[in-house]
Design a protein around this motif. Sequence first.
Motif, PDB file in Angstrom:
ATOM      1  N   PRO A 282       7.071  11.298  54.792  1.00  0.00           N
ATOM      2  CA  PRO A 282       7.911  11.082  53.597  1.00  0.00           C
ATOM      3  C   PRO A 282       8.219  12.405  52.920  1.00  0.00           C
ATOM      4  O   PRO A 282       7.322  13.204  52.645  1.00  0.00           O
ATOM      5  CB  PRO A 282       7.038  10.190  52.713  1.00  0.00           C
ATOM      6  N   THR A 283       9.499  12.650  52.674  1.00  0.00           N
ATOM      7  CA  THR A 283       9.913  13.937  52.103  1.00  0.00           C
ATOM      8  C   THR A 283      10.554  13.798  50.730  1.00  0.00           C
ATOM      9  O   THR A 283      10.950  14.802  50.135  1.00  0.00           O
ATOM     10  CB  THR A 283      10.911  14.640  53.040  1.00  0.00           C
ATOM     11  N   ASN A 284      10.670  12.576  50.197  1.00  0.00           N
ATOM     12  CA  ASN A 284      11.257  12.446  48.864  1.00  0.00           C
ATOM     13  C   ASN A 284      10.224  12.811  47.808  1.00  0.00           C
ATOM     14  O   ASN A 284       9.015  12.756  48.034  1.00  0.00           O
ATOM     15  CB  ASN A 284      11.812  11.031  48.643  1.00  0.00           C
ATOM     16  N   CYS A 285      10.707  13.179  46.631  1.00  0.00           N
ATOM     17  CA  CYS A 285       9.804  13.737  45.615  1.00  0.00           C
ATOM     18  C   CYS A 285       8.813  12.710  45.085  1.00  0.00           C
ATOM     19  O   CYS A 285       7.691  13.070  44.710  1.00  0.00           O
ATOM     20  CB  CYS A 285      10.612  14.339  44.469  1.00  0.00           C
ATOM     21  N   THR A 286       9.190  11.426  45.057  1.00  0.00           N
ATOM     22  CA  THR A 286       8.272  10.399  44.567  1.00  0.00           C
ATOM     23  C   THR A 286       7.062  10.293  45.482  1.00  0.00           C
ATOM     24  O   THR A 286       5.915  10.207  45.024  1.00  0.00           O
ATOM     25  CB  THR A 286       8.980   9.038  44.486  1.00  0.00           C
ATOM     26  N   ALA A 287       7.305  10.302  46.798  1.00  0.00           N
ATOM     27  CA  ALA A 287       6.210  10.210  47.756  1.00  0.00           C
ATOM     28  C   ALA A 287       5.347  11.466  47.731  1.00  0.00           C
ATOM     29  O   ALA A 287       4.118  11.394  47.809  1.00  0.00           O
ATOM     30  CB  ALA A 287       6.770   9.984  49.159  1.00  0.00           C
ATOM     31  N   ILE A 288       5.992  12.625  47.613  1.00  0.00           N
ATOM     32  CA  ILE A 288       5.237  13.877  47.572  1.00  0.00           C
ATOM     33  C   ILE A 288       4.330  13.909  46.342  1.00  0.00           C
ATOM     34  O   ILE A 288       3.161  14.303  46.422  1.00  0.00           O
ATOM     35  CB  ILE A 288       6.196  15.081  47.573  1.00  0.00           C
ATOM     36  N   ALA A 289       4.846  13.457  45.213  1.00  0.00           N
ATOM     37  CA  ALA A 289       4.049  13.446  43.992  1.00  0.00           C
ATOM     38  C   ALA A 289       2.846  12.522  44.137  1.00  0.00           C
ATOM     39  O   ALA A 289       1.727  12.852  43.712  1.00  0.00           O
ATOM     40  CB  ALA A 289       4.908  13.006  42.805  1.00  0.00           C
ATOM     41  N   ALA A 290       3.057  11.366  44.756  1.00  0.00           N
ATOM     42  CA  ALA A 290       1.950  10.439  44.968  1.00  0.00           C
ATOM     43  C   ALA A 290       0.916  11.046  45.898  1.00  0.00           C
ATOM     44  O   ALA A 290      -0.299  10.897  45.685  1.00  0.00           O
ATOM     45  CB  ALA A 290       2.472   9.129  45.552  1.00  0.00           C
ATOM     46  N   GLY A 291       1.377  11.741  46.926  1.00  0.00           N
ATOM     47  CA  GLY A 291       0.456  12.383  47.853  1.00  0.00           C
ATOM     48  C   GLY A 291      -0.372  13.470  47.192  1.00  0.00           C
ATOM     49  O   GLY A 291      -1.567  13.607  47.460  1.00  0.00           O
ATOM     50  N   VAL A 292       0.260  14.241  46.320  1.00  0.00           N
ATOM     51  CA  VAL A 292      -0.465  15.298  45.602  1.00  0.00           C
ATOM     52  C   VAL A 292      -1.530  14.693  44.697  1.00  0.00           C
ATOM     53  O   VAL A 292      -2.669  15.183  44.634  1.00  0.00           O
ATOM     54  CB  VAL A 292       0.527  16.156  44.785  1.00  0.00           C
ATOM     55  N   ARG A 293      -1.175  13.606  44.011  1.00  0.00           N
ATOM     56  CA  ARG A 293      -2.164  12.949  43.152  1.00  0.00           C
ATOM     57  C   ARG A 293      -3.355  12.452  43.975  1.00  0.00           C
ATOM     58  O   ARG A 293      -4.515  12.566  43.559  1.00  0.00           O
ATOM     59  CB  ARG A 293      -1.520  11.772  42.416  1.00  0.00           C
TER      60      ARG A 293
END
Length: 381
Positions: free
Chosen positions: A196-207
Amino acid sequence: MLATVPATASQGLNVSRPAVLDDGSDAKKYITQKGTLTRDGGVNIAYELLQSEPASTTQIALQVDAAGVTTTEAASSSATNRFLMIMGFAATGEAWLPTVKELFSRGGKSAGLEVAVFDNRGIGASSSPADKRAYTTDVMAGDALAVMDALGWARAHVVGHSMGAMIGCRLALTAPERLASLTLVSATGGGSEAIPTNCTAIAAGVRGAMKSDLPSRASVDLAFHFSKRLLRQDDPATGRTVKAELKSQYVELQKATGGQSRAGQDGHMNAVMSHSLSKQEYARLRSAGFPILVIHGAEDILAAPRHAARLARRLGAPLVMIGHSAHFTPRDAAKEVTDELLATLEAVRRGATHADAVHPCPDPAAYERSACAAALCCCFA
């Protein structure tokens, strides 16, 4: 509009609850057979058979004879009543229960239906080999085919979710004569498309990377699998949000089962990242002689809708885009998925043999273009 179901009598409340809060556990009453088969290397695969009505004497005889892997004309004649459901990454076969419950609730349309679910290697009651090379979609397609053999099924409608859709494609290439249809839910072409490369998924992954406690992992998992709009909805029966209710379910399940092993996680990741189909393989699937359908959630941030649209185009198959659904479509859109499965079943009963037989798809690329536009908007939602 999000589907709702009545609150249970035990709640004593005259309200309707979001359907997604139903984990489908009532469908367990339909389980008529449980089994475990052993594959090469001593890998055990646990499976369950669910039936909408008691098995006939002939069906029972077929199950007993399945040890010899003997399929008969009697088994083949029931192919249009049978569904083999293959679950995705880090989920057991019981994740299909919301869809099975909905499928078996359709009155006469459900008569005589049989559904097989199983735990992929690396999860649940199935074995988790230590070597990640023991997990490829080709090997796991062999596991799925072995379940069909154990049940004495000559053919079945194959339904795969996410990684399970990749496995379903491999199964269709390995043994196309065993498929009555192929339905791919929340699917991509694998490999880099599974990142997943969209910002919503990236943010969830970082959290998720910052916190490792069970409730935090639950929040991240929910963010990947369900839409923000759904998670923010209130449950009128409890006054809590859908996210809070699902989070409690997740935590309780993880505590009860211990979750997926590290070997299973690494293995499933290897299966997803190493999966791909060549142009020649797509062409073989297009001409394999059975309907193919791609079903996807428009709000999926884990498997981008544009990849599902590309997959549908390559397969010459229609794409059914469900507006309110995210990645866990078999749960948050069980009704819509069931509608499509029953439409496919009827098409096959009428003799359908081509990829777009259920929904004609004159311009698959149009789906891909519209899905790309939707993907660009997700970061601003």
